[in-house]
Every structure is written in structure tokens, then in C-alpha cells.
Design a protein around this motif. Structure first.
Motif, PDB file in Angstrom:
ATOM      1  N   ASP A 209      15.916   7.458   0.787  1.00  9.08           N
ATOM      2  CA  ASP A 209      16.049   6.013   0.600  1.00  9.08           C
ATOM      3  C   ASP A 209      14.969   5.328   1.436  1.00  9.08           C
ATOM      4  O   ASP A 209      14.864   5.557   2.646  1.00  9.08           O
ATOM      5  N   ALA A 210      14.156   4.501   0.803  1.00 12.08           N
ATOM      6  CA  ALA A 210      13.018   3.883   1.488  1.00 12.08           C
ATOM      7  C   ALA A 210      13.408   2.677   2.337  1.00 12.08           C
ATOM      8  O   ALA A 210      12.572   2.166   3.096  1.00 12.08           O
ATOM      9  N   THR A 211      14.649   2.239   2.267  1.00  7.15           N
ATOM     10  CA  THR A 211      15.042   0.952   2.851  1.00  7.15           C
ATOM     11  C   THR A 211      14.745   0.836   4.336  1.00  7.15           C
ATOM     12  O   THR A 211      14.207  -0.176   4.789  1.00  7.15           O
ATOM     13  N   ASN A 212      15.096   1.848   5.113  1.00  7.49           N
ATOM     14  CA  ASN A 212      14.974   1.736   6.567  1.00  7.49           C
ATOM     15  C   ASN A 212      13.962   2.707   7.167  1.00  7.49           C
ATOM     16  O   ASN A 212      14.073   3.092   8.333  1.00  7.49           O
ATOM     17  N   VAL A 213      12.968   3.095   6.382  1.00  9.89           N
ATOM     18  CA  VAL A 213      11.962   4.054   6.830  1.00  9.89           C
ATOM     19  C   VAL A 213      10.669   3.324   7.193  1.00  9.89           C
ATOM     20  O   VAL A 213      10.241   2.418   6.479  1.00  9.89           O
ATOM     21  N   LYS A 214      10.068   3.734   8.312  1.00 10.48           N
ATOM     22  CA  LYS A 214       8.795   3.155   8.727  1.00 10.48           C
ATOM     23  C   LYS A 214       7.716   4.231   8.772  1.00 10.48           C
ATOM     24  O   LYS A 214       7.975   5.371   9.141  1.00 10.48           O
ATOM     25  N   LYS A 215       6.508   3.846   8.384  1.00  8.12           N
ATOM     26  CA  LYS A 215       5.323   4.675   8.547  1.00  8.12           C
ATOM     27  C   LYS A 215       4.199   3.790   9.053  1.00  8.12           C
ATOM     28  O   LYS A 215       4.067   2.640   8.613  1.00  8.12           O
TER      29      LYS A 215
ATOM     30  N   GLY B 135       4.065   2.215  11.576  1.00 12.42           N
ATOM     31  CA  GLY B 135       4.611   1.025  12.221  1.00 12.42           C
ATOM     32  C   GLY B 135       5.106  -0.055  11.288  1.00 12.42           C
ATOM     33  O   GLY B 135       5.468  -1.147  11.748  1.00 12.42           O
ATOM     34  N   GLU B 136       5.144   0.193   9.990  1.00 13.29           N
ATOM     35  CA  GLU B 136       5.605  -0.830   9.051  1.00 13.29           C
ATOM     36  C   GLU B 136       6.643  -0.258   8.092  1.00 13.29           C
ATOM     37  O   GLU B 136       6.558   0.914   7.712  1.00 13.29           O
ATOM     38  N   PRO B 137       7.634  -1.051   7.709  1.00 14.95           N
ATOM     39  CA  PRO B 137       8.645  -0.585   6.749  1.00 14.95           C
ATOM     40  C   PRO B 137       7.985  -0.263   5.413  1.00 14.95           C
ATOM     41  O   PRO B 137       7.277  -1.101   4.844  1.00 14.95           O
ATOM     42  N   ILE B 138       8.228   0.938   4.897  1.00 18.59           N
ATOM     43  CA  ILE B 138       7.563   1.308   3.644  1.00 18.59           C
ATOM     44  C   ILE B 138       8.135   0.551   2.450  1.00 18.59           C
ATOM     45  O   ILE B 138       7.499   0.517   1.383  1.00 18.59           O
ATOM     46  N   ILE B 139       9.289  -0.074   2.617  1.00 20.72           N
ATOM     47  CA  ILE B 139       9.825  -0.895   1.529  1.00 20.72           C
ATOM     48  C   ILE B 139       8.868  -2.044   1.208  1.00 20.72           C
ATOM     49  O   ILE B 139       8.800  -2.521   0.070  1.00 20.72           O
ATOM     50  N   TRP B 140       8.090  -2.475   2.219  1.00 19.16           N
ATOM     51  CA  TRP B 140       7.090  -3.523   2.010  1.00 19.16           C
ATOM     52  C   TRP B 140       6.033  -3.074   1.009  1.00 19.16           C
ATOM     53  O   TRP B 140       5.412  -3.909   0.346  1.00 19.16           O
ATOM     54  N   TRP B 141       5.810  -1.765   0.923  1.00 22.42           N
ATOM     55  CA  TRP B 141       4.761  -1.254   0.028  1.00 22.42           C
ATOM     56  C   TRP B 141       5.101  -1.488  -1.433  1.00 22.42           C
ATOM     57  O   TRP B 141       4.218  -1.420  -2.300  1.00 22.42           O
ATOM     58  N   GLN B 142       6.367  -1.777  -1.722  1.00 19.43           N
ATOM     59  CA  GLN B 142       6.768  -2.133  -3.080  1.00 19.43           C
ATOM     60  C   GLN B 142       7.221  -3.582  -3.186  1.00 19.43           C
ATOM     61  O   GLN B 142       7.128  -4.188  -4.257  1.00 19.43           O
TER      62      GLN B 142
ATOM     63  N   GLU C 146      16.537  -4.416  -9.529  1.00 16.27           N
ATOM     64  CA  GLU C 146      17.817  -4.297  -8.829  1.00 16.27           C
ATOM     65  C   GLU C 146      18.144  -2.833  -8.527  1.00 16.27           C
ATOM     66  O   GLU C 146      19.309  -2.454  -8.428  1.00 16.27           O
ATOM     67  N   LEU C 147      17.142  -2.031  -8.370  1.00 19.08           N
ATOM     68  CA  LEU C 147      17.301  -0.606  -8.099  1.00 19.08           C
ATOM     69  C   LEU C 147      17.219  -0.334  -6.601  1.00 19.08           C
ATOM     70  O   LEU C 147      16.575  -1.077  -5.862  1.00 19.08           O
ATOM     71  N   THR C 148      17.866   0.734  -6.166  1.00 20.90           N
ATOM     72  CA  THR C 148      17.603   1.242  -4.830  1.00 20.90           C
ATOM     73  C   THR C 148      16.227   1.890  -4.866  1.00 20.90           C
ATOM     74  O   THR C 148      15.929   2.676  -5.758  1.00 20.90           O
ATOM     75  N   ILE C 149      15.365   1.541  -3.915  1.00 21.21           N
ATOM     76  CA  ILE C 149      14.008   2.077  -3.897  1.00 21.21           C
ATOM     77  C   ILE C 149      13.985   3.366  -3.082  1.00 21.21           C
ATOM     78  O   ILE C 149      14.304   3.378  -1.896  1.00 21.21           O
ATOM     79  N   TYR C 150      13.606   4.442  -3.758  1.00 16.57           N
ATOM     80  CA  TYR C 150      13.510   5.750  -3.108  1.00 16.57           C
ATOM     81  C   TYR C 150      12.041   6.155  -3.016  1.00 16.57           C
ATOM     82  O   TYR C 150      11.206   5.713  -3.812  1.00 16.57           O
ATOM     83  N   SER C 151      11.749   7.011  -2.036  1.00 16.89           N
ATOM     84  CA  SER C 151      10.382   7.474  -1.857  1.00 16.89           C
ATOM     85  C   SER C 151      10.383   8.966  -1.577  1.00 16.89           C
ATOM     86  O   SER C 151      11.428   9.598  -1.518  1.00 16.89           O
ATOM     87  N   GLY C 152       9.191   9.531  -1.423  1.00 15.60           N
ATOM     88  CA  GLY C 152       9.087  10.954  -1.161  1.00 15.60           C
ATOM     89  C   GLY C 152       7.645  11.408  -1.235  1.00 15.60           C
ATOM     90  O   GLY C 152       6.800  10.971  -0.466  1.00 15.60           O
ATOM     91  N   SER C 153       7.341  12.257  -2.194  1.00 17.60           N
ATOM     92  CA  SER C 153       6.000  12.796  -2.354  1.00 17.60           C
ATOM     93  C   SER C 153       5.667  12.901  -3.833  1.00 17.60           C
ATOM     94  O   SER C 153       6.543  13.112  -4.671  1.00 17.60           O
ATOM     95  N   ASN C 154       4.397  12.740  -4.149  1.00 18.90           N
ATOM     96  CA  ASN C 154       3.948  12.878  -5.527  1.00 18.90           C
ATOM     97  C   ASN C 154       4.099  14.316  -6.016  1.00 18.90           C
ATOM     98  O   ASN C 154       4.292  14.571  -7.201  1.00 18.90           O
ATOM     99  N   TRP C 155       4.027  15.286  -5.105  1.00 14.12           N
ATOM    100  CA  TRP C 155       4.035  16.703  -5.456  1.00 14.12           C
ATOM    101  C   TRP C 155       5.467  17.176  -5.635  1.00 14.12           C
ATOM    102  O   TRP C 155       6.291  17.064  -4.725  1.00 14.12           O
TER     103      TRP C 155
END
Length: 292
Positions: free
Chosen positions: A118-124, A126-133, A174-183
């Protein structure tokens, strides 16, 4: 029948060797970055091995282009009704076990193997990755890695945060935004579903096209909001060293990684770059040939 989809952006000879090894059991589809020069001799060798190759998109780090390449390769492979499983790797990957061992593991396998969270509370960085979407970016038209690109990124985030930009609300996401890897490794039915869902939801595609590192979000978000979520396995059998080595992050692998590779349950490794990885590749090829 299974297919390996290779996204390549450098070292033509290495991609050729990788493709030839995999083509002994898999159907192989390669996309070369449009910026690459692919000599006619390489093209002829690929054709002789039955390896399909394309050079359609100018790929930019951080942009949607790499996600679009994955989609194009998936669509090409799925034109063959006999393809039951897809493996998405980079041109800097290498098999870590025999080709037959890898193939047999996924035969009749209905799980999707991918990095997933779940991308909601993950940072990379120094910034929340949810911002990337949530925010807007334009990295298919600029170099994110230049000084200008880095400054643009920081200033853009600051301005959009102040202005309370919310692309999700504007696009009706209105989806939960998930992240991970392209591979990843996907069974046919899940791959077909992700492509169909994206075709039927232009608002999601618009979110991804105007996002940052969207290739790390699109499959995870679609699958994670579907009934296929329970078939996701996060043990995706990839050896990736998340540290800086040989001036690269993730690390460029070398012969010092061989023992750890052999001790783990890994099928794919990245990243392999000459000359640092040459001795490791030689060791792996001897191991692979014994298992074939």
C-alpha cells in the motif's frame, strides 16, 4: 508456453546473450529503447533464434514510457493464445537457476509474483510516494536525473502541496493506490485483466501518464483493487541488492554475490553490468548449463 518480456536500454551484446539463453525454453520479446543503435547483425541473430524485438518508444527514467513499453510487450505476447505465463525483466537481468528450473516452477502456476504494498504511508527519498500519483509530472519530456530535473521535482512538489493539488479527486480515482516494482511474473488471466482494466478506465491511464515512476504503480493498483489480489505473492524470486555498489543503486552485482545467490530461492537477478559482473555471469552460466 511461457514468455519473457525484456525491457532493454543498454549493452546490445548482453541483451543478445540473455535473449539467446532464455529462448532455449521461453518465447522471448525484447523492446530496445529508441535511443539505442541496434546493428543489423544483432537483428539478424535475433531473428534466427525466433526472438521478437521492437524499438518503438523513447524511454525516460521516472516517466510513463517504461510502463507503456511493458504494456506493449504484454499485448504482443498475449496475441499468442498458447502463452500461459509472462515474465517481465530488464535487459540488465540474468537467470540465476537453470532455464528448465525457472520454467517448470511457473508451469501451471496461477500466482502473480511481484513486489506489492500500500503506497499510502510509504516514503522514498524523504517524500511520500503517494505524491507521485497525486500530483502532476512531465518526465517523459525532461530528464529527471539532471540538475534541472531535480530542482523541478522539488519545486513542483512544493507548489502543488501549497495549492492542495489532488489529481485523484479531479480524475475520480477512488482506488487504493498500491506500488511495488515493474519487474514481475504474471499468469495469463491476470495479465489480460490488467490490460483490459486500463483500456476501460481512461481516468486511471491519465493518472499514470501524468505521474512519477508510474511503472511501479499501474499493475499493483489494478490487481490490488481486484479479486485477483489474493493471488499475489510478494516472494518474487529476484535477487536485488538494495545498496550502493560500483557507483550504482541498486547495486551492480559481482562475483561476491554468488554465494548469497546460491543460498537463496532466486530465479532472476539484477543488475548485471560489464565489466563488474563478468565473473559472476560466467559462474552462473556454468551453473545454468548443468541444470539444462
Amino acid at each position: 508456453m511461457q514468455a519473457v518480456l525484456i525491457i532493454a536500454h543498454r549493452d546490445i551484446e548482453q541483451v543478445l546473450s540473455l535473449s539467446e539463453i532464455l529462448s532455449t525454453r521461453f518465447e522471448v520479446y525484447v523492446h530496445f529503447d529508441k535511443k539505442m543503435h541496434v546493428p543489423d547483425g544483432i537483428k539478424q541473430k535475433l531473428r534466427e533464434k525466433g526472438i521478437k524485438f521492437y524499438q518503438q518508444i523513447d524511454v525516460h527514467w521516472g516517466g510513463w514510457s517504461i510502463g507503456q513499453v511493458a504494456i506493449n510487450l504484454m499485448k504482443e505476447a498475449l496475441k499468442n493464445p498458447d502463452i500461459s505465463y509472462l515474465h517481465l525483466i530488464s535487459g540488465q537481468d540474468w537467470p540465476l537457476q537453470s532455464i528448465n528450473t525457472i520454467y517448470n516452477y511457473y508451469e501451471e502456476n496461477d500466482k502473480a509474483y511481484m513486489k506489492f504494498f500500500d503506497a499510502t504511508n510509504v516514503k522514498k527519498s524523504g517524500e511520500p510516494i503517494i505524491w507521485w500519483q497525486k500530483y502532476y509530472y512531465n518526465y517523459d519530456n525532461m530528464n529527471r536525473r539532471t540538475l534541472y530535473g531535480k530542482i523541478y521535482h522539488r519545486v513542483s512538489i512544493l507548489v502543488q502541496t501549497i495549492l492542495r493539488v489532488n489529481k485523484f479527486k479531479k480524475l475520480g480515482i477512488e482506488l487504493t493506490i498500491y506500488s511495488g516494482s515493474n519487474w514481475c511474473d504474471l499468469p495469463r488471466d491476470i495479465a489480460v485483466y490488467t490490460l483490459r482494466y486500463l483500456d476501460e478506465h481512461p481516468n486511471l491511464l491519465q493518472m499514470l501518464k501524468t505521474g512519477c515512476f508510474s511503472d511501479e504503480f499501474w499493475m499493483q493498483t489494478i490487481i490490488g483493487n481486484s479479486n485477483y489480489k489474493e493471488r499475489i505473492s510478494t516472494d518474487f524470486h529476484r535477487y536485488i541488492l538494495w545498496e550502493k555498489k560500483h557507483n550504482s543503486y541498486p547495486a551492480i552485482l559481482d562475483e561476491n554475490d554468488y554465494k548469497r545467490i546460491c543460498e537463496g530461492n532466486f530465479f532472476w537477478g539484477r543488475k548485471f553490468v560489464k565489466p563488474y559482473s563478468n565473473k559472476l555471469v560466467n559462474k552462473l552460466n556454468k551453473k545454468i548449463s548443468k541444470g539444462q
